[in-house]
Design a protein around this motif. Structure first.
Motif, PDB file in Angstrom:
ATOM      1  N   SER A 123     -11.990 -12.792  -2.590  1.00 51.08           N
ATOM      2  CA  SER A 123     -11.822 -13.390  -1.231  1.00 51.08           C
ATOM      3  C   SER A 123     -12.595 -12.758   0.015  1.00 51.08           C
ATOM      4  CB  SER A 123     -10.514 -13.584  -0.945  1.00 51.08           C
ATOM      5  OG  SER A 123     -10.469 -14.454   0.231  1.00 51.08           O
ATOM      6  N   GLY A 124     -13.349 -13.551   0.788  1.00 45.92           N
ATOM      7  CA  GLY A 124     -13.973 -12.910   2.050  1.00 45.92           C
ATOM      8  C   GLY A 124     -13.260 -12.415   3.039  1.00 45.92           C
ATOM      9  N   ASP A 125     -11.870 -12.800   2.985  1.00 41.63           N
ATOM     10  CA  ASP A 125     -11.136 -12.610   4.225  1.00 41.63           C
ATOM     11  C   ASP A 125      -9.710 -11.960   4.229  1.00 41.63           C
ATOM     12  OD1 ASP A 125     -10.064 -14.568   2.721  1.00 41.63           O
ATOM     13  OD2 ASP A 125      -9.834 -16.047   4.394  1.00 41.63           O
ATOM     14  N   GLN A 126      -9.758 -10.909   3.225  1.00 41.89           N
ATOM     15  CA  GLN A 126      -8.680 -10.124   2.901  1.00 41.89           C
ATOM     16  C   GLN A 126      -9.066  -8.419   2.997  1.00 41.89           C
ATOM     17  OE1 GLN A 126      -8.079 -10.921  -1.210  1.00 41.89           O
ATOM     18  NE2 GLN A 126      -7.100 -12.980  -0.828  1.00 41.89           N
ATOM     19  N   LEU A 127      -7.692  -7.983   3.526  1.00 37.09           N
ATOM     20  CA  LEU A 127      -7.994  -6.357   3.885  1.00 37.09           C
ATOM     21  C   LEU A 127      -7.199  -5.606   2.745  1.00 37.09           C
ATOM     22  CD1 LEU A 127      -8.769  -4.154   5.665  1.00 37.09           C
ATOM     23  CD2 LEU A 127      -6.783  -4.562   6.912  1.00 37.09           C
ATOM     24  N   TYR A 128      -8.039  -4.847   1.973  1.00 42.12           N
ATOM     25  CA  TYR A 128      -7.307  -4.139   0.888  1.00 42.12           C
ATOM     26  C   TYR A 128      -8.280  -2.983   0.548  1.00 42.12           C
ATOM     27  CZ  TYR A 128     -10.116  -6.990  -2.216  1.00 42.12           C
ATOM     28  OH  TYR A 128     -11.195  -7.553  -2.685  1.00 42.12           O
ATOM     29  N   ALA A 150      -2.252  -9.523  -8.539  1.00 40.06           N
ATOM     30  CA  ALA A 150      -1.043 -10.251  -8.115  1.00 40.06           C
ATOM     31  C   ALA A 150      -0.428  -8.939  -7.124  1.00 40.06           C
ATOM     32  CB  ALA A 150      -0.168 -10.878  -8.954  1.00 40.06           C
ATOM     33  N   THR A 151       0.278  -9.385  -6.487  1.00 39.51           N
ATOM     34  CA  THR A 151       1.111  -8.557  -5.604  1.00 39.51           C
ATOM     35  C   THR A 151       2.489  -8.937  -5.517  1.00 39.51           C
ATOM     36  OG1 THR A 151       1.140  -7.053  -3.395  1.00 39.51           O
ATOM     37  CG2 THR A 151       0.471  -9.274  -3.354  1.00 39.51           C
ATOM     38  N   PRO A 152       3.705  -8.232  -5.615  1.00 41.98           N
ATOM     39  CA  PRO A 152       4.993  -8.505  -5.400  1.00 41.98           C
ATOM     40  C   PRO A 152       5.309  -8.913  -3.994  1.00 41.98           C
ATOM     41  CG  PRO A 152       4.977  -6.389  -6.582  1.00 41.98           C
ATOM     42  CD  PRO A 152       3.783  -6.650  -5.977  1.00 41.98           C
ATOM     43  N   ILE A 190       9.651 -11.205 -11.614  1.00 40.45           N
ATOM     44  CA  ILE A 190       9.143 -10.303 -12.520  1.00 40.45           C
ATOM     45  C   ILE A 190      10.056  -9.726 -13.346  1.00 40.45           C
ATOM     46  CG2 ILE A 190       7.738  -7.921 -12.216  1.00 40.45           C
ATOM     47  CD1 ILE A 190       7.253  -8.597  -9.308  1.00 40.45           C
ATOM     48  N   PRO A 191       9.804  -9.804 -14.638  1.00 40.33           N
ATOM     49  CA  PRO A 191      10.526  -8.708 -15.713  1.00 40.33           C
ATOM     50  C   PRO A 191      10.972  -7.471 -15.053  1.00 40.33           C
ATOM     51  CG  PRO A 191       8.816  -9.943 -16.676  1.00 40.33           C
ATOM     52  CD  PRO A 191       8.428 -10.044 -15.192  1.00 40.33           C
ATOM     53  N   ASP A 192      12.251  -6.881 -15.480  1.00 47.24           N
ATOM     54  CA  ASP A 192      12.631  -5.760 -15.098  1.00 47.24           C
ATOM     55  C   ASP A 192      11.513  -4.508 -15.313  1.00 47.24           C
ATOM     56  OD1 ASP A 192      14.492  -6.835 -13.572  1.00 47.24           O
ATOM     57  OD2 ASP A 192      15.930  -6.439 -15.171  1.00 47.24           O
ATOM     58  N   ARG A 193      11.235  -4.639 -16.605  1.00 46.04           N
ATOM     59  CA  ARG A 193      10.302  -3.549 -17.109  1.00 46.04           C
ATOM     60  C   ARG A 193       9.042  -3.399 -16.560  1.00 46.04           C
ATOM     61  NH1 ARG A 193       7.155  -4.665 -21.322  1.00 46.04           N
ATOM     62  NH2 ARG A 193       7.067  -2.363 -22.137  1.00 46.04           N
ATOM     63  N   LEU A 194       8.708  -4.509 -16.005  1.00 46.55           N
ATOM     64  CA  LEU A 194       7.223  -4.643 -15.496  1.00 46.55           C
ATOM     65  C   LEU A 194       7.130  -4.338 -13.927  1.00 46.55           C
ATOM     66  CD1 LEU A 194       5.902  -7.625 -17.179  1.00 46.55           C
ATOM     67  CD2 LEU A 194       5.400  -5.186 -17.832  1.00 46.55           C
ATOM     68  N   HIS A 195       8.380  -4.446 -13.438  1.00 48.02           N
ATOM     69  CA  HIS A 195       8.368  -4.405 -11.868  1.00 48.02           C
ATOM     70  C   HIS A 195       7.731  -2.909 -11.649  1.00 48.02           C
ATOM     71  CE1 HIS A 195       9.078  -4.600  -7.629  1.00 48.02           C
ATOM     72  NE2 HIS A 195       9.382  -5.987  -7.773  1.00 48.02           N
ATOM     73  N   PRO A 196       6.738  -2.718 -10.766  1.00 45.58           N
ATOM     74  CA  PRO A 196       6.116  -1.390 -10.797  1.00 45.58           C
ATOM     75  C   PRO A 196       6.574  -0.536  -9.449  1.00 45.58           C
ATOM     76  CG  PRO A 196       4.747  -3.098  -9.572  1.00 45.58           C
ATOM     77  CD  PRO A 196       5.815  -3.776 -10.141  1.00 45.58           C
ATOM     78  N   ASP A 197       7.513  -1.013  -8.526  1.00 46.18           N
ATOM     79  CA  ASP A 197       7.714  -0.439  -7.230  1.00 46.18           C
ATOM     80  C   ASP A 197       9.148  -0.384  -6.852  1.00 46.18           C
ATOM     81  OD1 ASP A 197       8.011  -0.038  -4.272  1.00 46.18           O
ATOM     82  OD2 ASP A 197       5.936   0.756  -4.757  1.00 46.18           O
ATOM     83  N   ILE A 250      -0.784  -5.926 -11.495  1.00 47.59           N
ATOM     84  CA  ILE A 250       0.144  -5.885 -10.446  1.00 47.59           C
ATOM     85  C   ILE A 250      -0.465  -4.828  -9.521  1.00 47.59           C
ATOM     86  CG2 ILE A 250       2.308  -5.527  -9.717  1.00 47.59           C
ATOM     87  CD1 ILE A 250       3.368  -6.462 -12.622  1.00 47.59           C
ATOM     88  N   TYR A 251      -0.597  -5.176  -8.219  1.00 47.99           N
ATOM     89  CA  TYR A 251      -1.288  -4.305  -7.191  1.00 47.99           C
ATOM     90  C   TYR A 251      -0.276  -4.025  -6.216  1.00 47.99           C
ATOM     91  CZ  TYR A 251      -4.071  -2.770  -3.364  1.00 47.99           C
ATOM     92  OH  TYR A 251      -4.664  -2.094  -2.348  1.00 47.99           O
ATOM     93  N   THR A 252       0.147  -2.887  -6.016  1.00 45.48           N
ATOM     94  CA  THR A 252       1.275  -2.453  -5.086  1.00 45.48           C
ATOM     95  C   THR A 252       0.728  -1.763  -3.669  1.00 45.48           C
ATOM     96  OG1 THR A 252       1.868  -0.257  -6.090  1.00 45.48           O
ATOM     97  CG2 THR A 252       3.049  -2.332  -6.996  1.00 45.48           C
ATOM     98  N   GLY A 253      -0.341  -1.697  -3.529  1.00 50.07           N
ATOM     99  CA  GLY A 253      -0.959  -1.169  -2.252  1.00 50.07           C
ATOM    100  C   GLY A 253      -1.050  -2.327  -1.355  1.00 50.07           C
ATOM    101  N   PHE A 254      -1.705  -1.583  -0.105  1.00 50.03           N
ATOM    102  CA  PHE A 254      -1.618  -2.623   1.143  1.00 50.03           C
ATOM    103  C   PHE A 254      -2.627  -3.594   0.791  1.00 50.03           C
ATOM    104  CE2 PHE A 254      -3.794  -3.949   5.103  1.00 50.03           C
ATOM    105  CZ  PHE A 254      -2.730  -4.229   5.659  1.00 50.03           C
TER     106      PHE A 254
END
Length: 426
Positions: A123-128, A150-152, A190-197, A250-254
């Protein structure tokens, strides 16, 4: 050897960012004092080694085209490119882009000439700042036909996203676009074993929201678009899940979707914080933009705190707090900025032009002496006179178009090239 082709979706008219998009495409909106929004996805792609990049747009593309042409110039050894593809008429098609998938489909004949093995959609309008090379590696390792970043997100925020439902291996088995507030989506947690954070889980971010970042095998995407469907989120992705292996990443950064004036304003100002969520000061993964060869900014007896200033500014005896000051900004003696975003200027006025301004009774480009600005966005080349008060007084400001300024989401926006006479109160 895999060949990744990056496609950056520039969006439509950008009505939610109007009037910043009045004379420019949304990806060309200035950001962070010296950048444009489009620099973010392009830089992420370049940092991953994916240097064949198309940017799709159809509204006000001249400014965007100029920025790309002046910024992303690869040598003959790199064999990369960044090119804009605006909506065009041909013997086969005559209409505008009708959605994200439709925009990609209508340019498929351009893409196929590059003979890619994979398509990366951004996308052209996201900050990450995402490690897209790792994204690609995980996609290959999974053996998936497509992968969705995807992000939580929390249940309250889920209504603004396409929500992914995963099995225990992270494969996407369900997709729901923007669930209604009262809709039961408990089975999509999100399945418990897959939640990264752990911290995100404590905050209640138990669902996976699609970031609109996709990676496809080339033949899979080409076949998925061999129809009249117009949108990736509503139509293409749900159809793929039924017939192909679609994996999650799964992406957990800003990550921030810069879709409204309020969001644009707050995200910009957050960059000036002591510990900003998004770090521009990362030499390993830089954010690129146009190299202008401007002189260093000069500060004459000024007080500046928690603010960003770009190159080429001259600031004299001013008080600047929690603000963004763009390129070539002149701020005259006694000015006060608090929570202001000044996008700067496209050029310097000569002494002769400034004298002509005196004779014509108009202010110079920049911020005049003793002017006070709060909670406002001042677009490029605006001329703000002396002794103005913008956003300072407790007065009723009508949302929408107010003649020479706008109020959007409670933020005052002074459009590009606007002239604000001396002593004006907004």
């Amino acid at each position: 050897m895999p060949q990744v082709l990056t496609i950056i979706l520039g969006g439509g008219k950008g009505t939610r960012l109007y009037p910043l998009t009045k004379n420019r495409a949304k990806p060309a909106v200035p950001f962070g004092a010296k950048y444009r929004l489009v620099d973010i996805p392009i830089s992420n792609s370049i940092n991953a080694g994916f240097k064949n990049i198309y940017v799709l747009t159809q509204f006000n593309s001249a400014s965007l085209h100029l920025h790309l042409a002046n910024t992303y110039i690869f040598d003959s050894f790199t064999k990369g490119f960044v090119e804009i593809l605006a909506a065009e008429q041909s013997f086969d098609q005559a209409g505008w882009y009708e959605g994200t998938a439709d925009a990609v489909r209508k340019n498929m004949h351009h893409f196929k000439t590059q003979r890619p093995s994979h398509y990366l959609i951004l996308s052209g309008d996201q900050l990450y700042r995402m490690d897209l090379a790792d994204f690609f590696l995980k996609h290959i390792e999974s053996g998936a036909d497509a992968t969705i970043a995807a992000t939580p997100v929390s249940r309250d925020a889920a209504g603004g996203f396409g929500i992914l439902e995963l099995n225990s291996k992270g494969t996407v088995k369900g997709f729901l676009e923007k669930p209604e507030p009262g809709q039961n989506i408990e089975e999509m947690r999100i399945p418990d074993r897959l939640h990264p954070d752990t911290e995100m889980r404590k905050e209640g971010r138990d669902y996976l929201g699609s970031m609109g970042i996709y990676l496809f095998k080339a033949d899979v995407m080409e076949k998925a678009l061999d129809n009249a469907l117009t949108d990736f989120g509503h139509e293409i992705i749900p159809g793929l899940i039924k017939k192909h292996k679609v994996q999650s990443y799964i992406y957990t950064g800003f990550w921030e979707d810069i879709g409204t004036i309020r969001n644009f304003y707050e995200t910009n100002l957050s960059l000036a914080g002591i510990y900003p969520s998004f770090n521009f000061y990362d030499e390993a993964m830089p954010i690129y933009t146009h190299k202008r060869d401007l002189p260093a900014s000069k500060f004459n007896f000024s007080s500046i705190s928690q603010s960003l200033t770009a190159d080429g500014c001259i600031i004299t005896n001013a008080n600047i707090t929690n603000s963004i000051v763009g390129i070539r900004t002149f701020i005259e003696s006694g000015a006060n900025l608090d929570g202001a975003i000044c996008m700067g200027a496209d050029y310097y006025e000569t002494p002769v032009e400034r004298q002509e301004n005196r004779e014509s009774g108009i202010p110079d480009i920049g911020i005049g002496g003793k002017t006070m600005i709060k909670n406002a966005i001042i677009d490029k080349n605006a001329r703000i006179g002396q002794g103005c008060r913008i956003g300072i007084d407790n007065i009723d400001r009508k949302e929408g178009d107010n003649g020479f300024y706008y109020v959007r989401d409670g933020i005052i926006v002074v459009p590009k090239n606007t002239i604000i006479p001396d002593g004006t109160v907004i």
